[in-house]
Scaffold this motif. Structure first.
Motif, PDB file in Angstrom:
ATOM      1  N   LYS A 169      11.342  84.553  65.235  1.00 36.19           N
ATOM      2  CA  LYS A 169      11.411  83.218  64.631  1.00 36.19           C
ATOM      3  C   LYS A 169      12.806  82.910  64.099  1.00 36.19           C
ATOM      4  O   LYS A 169      13.296  81.800  64.211  1.00 36.19           O
ATOM      5  CB  LYS A 169      10.369  83.087  63.512  1.00 36.19           C
ATOM      6  N   LYS A 170      13.442  83.934  63.507  1.00 35.62           N
ATOM      7  CA  LYS A 170      14.769  83.752  62.904  1.00 35.62           C
ATOM      8  C   LYS A 170      15.793  83.366  63.976  1.00 35.62           C
ATOM      9  O   LYS A 170      16.560  82.417  63.803  1.00 35.62           O
ATOM     10  CB  LYS A 170      15.219  85.053  62.211  1.00 35.62           C
ATOM     11  N   ILE A 171      15.797  84.126  65.062  1.00 32.64           N
ATOM     12  CA  ILE A 171      16.773  83.858  66.130  1.00 32.64           C
ATOM     13  C   ILE A 171      16.466  82.515  66.789  1.00 32.64           C
ATOM     14  O   ILE A 171      17.377  81.764  67.139  1.00 32.64           O
ATOM     15  CB  ILE A 171      16.815  85.024  67.147  1.00 32.64           C
ATOM     16  N   LYS A 172      15.164  82.206  66.916  1.00 33.74           N
ATOM     17  CA  LYS A 172      14.771  80.917  67.488  1.00 33.74           C
ATOM     18  C   LYS A 172      15.348  79.770  66.673  1.00 33.74           C
ATOM     19  O   LYS A 172      15.844  78.789  67.205  1.00 33.74           O
ATOM     20  CB  LYS A 172      13.247  80.813  67.500  1.00 33.74           C
ATOM     21  N   LEU A 173      15.260  79.923  65.350  1.00 34.64           N
ATOM     22  CA  LEU A 173      15.772  78.893  64.444  1.00 34.64           C
ATOM     23  C   LEU A 173      17.284  78.752  64.609  1.00 34.64           C
ATOM     24  O   LEU A 173      17.819  77.639  64.671  1.00 34.64           O
ATOM     25  CB  LEU A 173      15.418  79.263  62.999  1.00 34.64           C
ATOM     26  N   LEU A 174      17.936  79.901  64.719  1.00 30.40           N
ATOM     27  CA  LEU A 174      19.393  79.919  64.916  1.00 30.40           C
ATOM     28  C   LEU A 174      19.760  79.197  66.222  1.00 30.40           C
ATOM     29  O   LEU A 174      20.691  78.384  66.262  1.00 30.40           O
ATOM     30  CB  LEU A 174      19.875  81.374  64.949  1.00 30.40           C
TER      31      LEU A 174
END
Lengths: 237, 287
Positions: A169-174
């Motif tokens: 989720k974190k990388i997706k947001l990035l």
């Protein structure tokens, strides 16, 4: 063996989505046309309504199919739960994309042909893909190129959607933050350097090169999507 | 004869070896308990068995065929776990219909019966169900789908005592009518132990126990008495745990023992599965 069943499942969803898209776009276009004509006091009679927005149907369907094709992880979750392999998932998705692209192409063509009955409707400020010289030469070429384009848009959606599914989720947001900036910078760069457009023109200088390069891009996207689909995994909640 | 075989399976997450060289076989028509503490790799193993995740190395086969990208093999298994794999906008009835469309031969009659027993509203959307009812919905699908291997990872998650009881009844019912392999992972060991034919115990990513429940229980004992007597009696036995209470000591043994206790002031009792697994999971920790 299961490809036909899964393709049917996708088609059912895709056709429903396409139906909603066309209904909302046509209704929205008519509504907006009325509002614009009312604002500019051009509404003498209902026959003279300016439906120029409808000319954007091709572009709108491209954008819609691109966004719609982003949905990958949800489909993967459902199918892997039901014992469907990654390869079957990919094959069914590509089959349904091809069929739905044909549907979109013909509906867009139909709407454009209807609009052409009244020459005032296509002479608006909006640029349509039909204004390009070579499309006027043959309807068959138009259909082929439209089909390749709409498939290309859908494949971009599939590649991007499945690529995003590989990350947390974190990388997706990035990615969600970084990618629009990258696209924006690319556009600014392209606008500032006109030679890029000249180079692009070369690729699309005639029908054959357009078909060739569009097919090439579609094949690259097809292979990329296959590769990414093989890497899909269920992530921890 | 269809069998699941796990061959030299390894799984690494974030540089941590979650599963270490796992080799296992699951026989037909048996109920397995896949047991172990939290985070030892049970769920990972089940996810690997159904290709939800891909192994770092090793492979899984059914009837000799690798399951990787193999629809025929994958369609012989159904995994229920805490992940919500269905779209929240799907109605329960639609989930049943879609499952039937993909697998074929979904047991609608049993699904209807179970829905009634569990009081599950088929017209409700999956996303609107409580945690317990989502589990119930998944349990019903798992029991009604025509597969040879049903994998249940914490199937009683969110279920109250009444629903848990209904679940065990339904499991016995479906197994007796249509015997197939069930692989159950649960922390409620005392509740499921009566149902199991085989127990596989995982600790730190390794299989440390894999045997039939009869053999396991035949070799599991709690020996209580004065510390010296117990120590003396168990000196050549496989002691897996100890507990002291005042002057009394209890040594937990996993071994074959004879009942020659005349010269010792001790009491030998059967150890239950839960105690055995607690002892096994603590081996090495107590020194």
């Amino acid at each position: 063996m299961k490809i036909s069943i899964i393709t049917r499942l996708f088609l059912r969803k895709d056709l429903k989505a396409a139906g909603y898209f066309y209904i909302f776009f046509i209704m929205g276009s008519i509504f907006l046309s009325i509002i614009i004509d009312l604002i500019f006091n051009r509404l003498d009679s209902i026959i003279n309504l300016n439906f120029g927005i409808l000319n954007l149907i091709d572009y709108a369907s491209w954008i819609f199919i691109l966004i719609y094709s982003l949905i990958t992880y949800r489909n993967f979750k459902f199918l892997i739960q039901n014992g469907i392999s990654r390869t079957t998932f990919w094959e069914a998705r590509i089959s349904s994309v091809f069929i739905i692209s044909v549907v979109y192409t013909f509906i867009d063509l139909l709407i454009d042909e209807i609009l052409k009955f009244n020459p005032t409707l296509v002479s608006q400020n909006f640029i349509t893909i039909y204004n390009h010289d070579y499309f006027n030469s043959s309807i068959i070429w138009f259909i082929i190129i439209s089909l390749l384009n709409i498939m290309g848009m859908s494949l971009i959606g599939i590649v991007w959607g499945s690529f995003r599914s590989l990350f947390s989720k974190k990388i997706k947001l990035l990615l969600r933050i970084v990618i629009p900036f990258l696209i924006l910078f690319s556009i600014i760069f392209m606008i500032s350097d006109s030679s890029i457009f000249n180079k692009l023109e070369m690729f699309y200088s005639d029908i054959f090169s357009t078909v060739f390069y569009s097919s090439l891009i579609d094949i690259i996207l097809l292979l990329a999507s296959y590769f990414i689909y093989q890497k899909l995994q269920i992530k921890k909640n | 004869m269809t069998e699941i075989k796990i061959n030299d399976l390894n799984q690494v997450f974030n540089h941590q070896n979650v599963l270490k060289n796992i080799n296992l076989e699951f026989k037909n028509k048996a109920i397995y308990g896949l047991l172990g503490n939290n985070g030892v790799g049970k769920s990972t193993l089940m996810n690997l068995m159904t290709e939800r995740i891909l192994p770092t190395s090793g492979y899984i086969s059914i009837n000799g065929h690798n399951i990787h990208n193999n629809d025929v093999a994958l369609q012989q298994m159904y995994l229920l776990n805490e992940d919500d794999m269905y779209s929240p906008s799907l109605k329960v009835r639609q989930i049943f219909n879609l499952t039937n469309e993909i697998y074929g031969n979904f047991n609608f009659k049993f699904a209807k019966l179970l829905s009634k027993k569990f009081d599950l509203n088929l017209s409700l959307k999956f996303g609107k169900l409580s945690t317990g009812y989502r589990t119930i919905c998944k349990i019903i699908v798992a029991f009604c789908v025509p597969v040879k291997y049903v994998l249940l990872d914490e199937p009683t998650l969110g279920l109250d005592a009444n629903h848990r009881n209904l679940f065990y009844e339904a499991l016995i019912n479906t197994y007796s009518h249509n015997p197939r392999t069930f692989i159950i992972s649960s922390h409620l060991i005392n509740e499921i132990s009566k149902l199991l034919n085989y127990v596989i115990f995982i600790n730190n990513g390794k299989i440390i126990l894999n045997n039939s429940i009869e053999i396991i229980m035949k070799n599991s004992f709690a020996i209580t008495g004065s510390k010296d007597d117990v120590k003396q009696y168990t000196r050549n036995l496989n002691v897996i745990g100890k507990r002291n209470l005042g002057k009394l000591s209890t040594f937990y043994v996993y071994d074959h023992i004879n009942n020659q206790t005349k010269s010792f002031n001790i009491k030998i009792e059967k150890m239950n599965l839960q105690r055995l697994l607690i002892c096994l999971s603590n081996i090495g920790k107590e020194g």
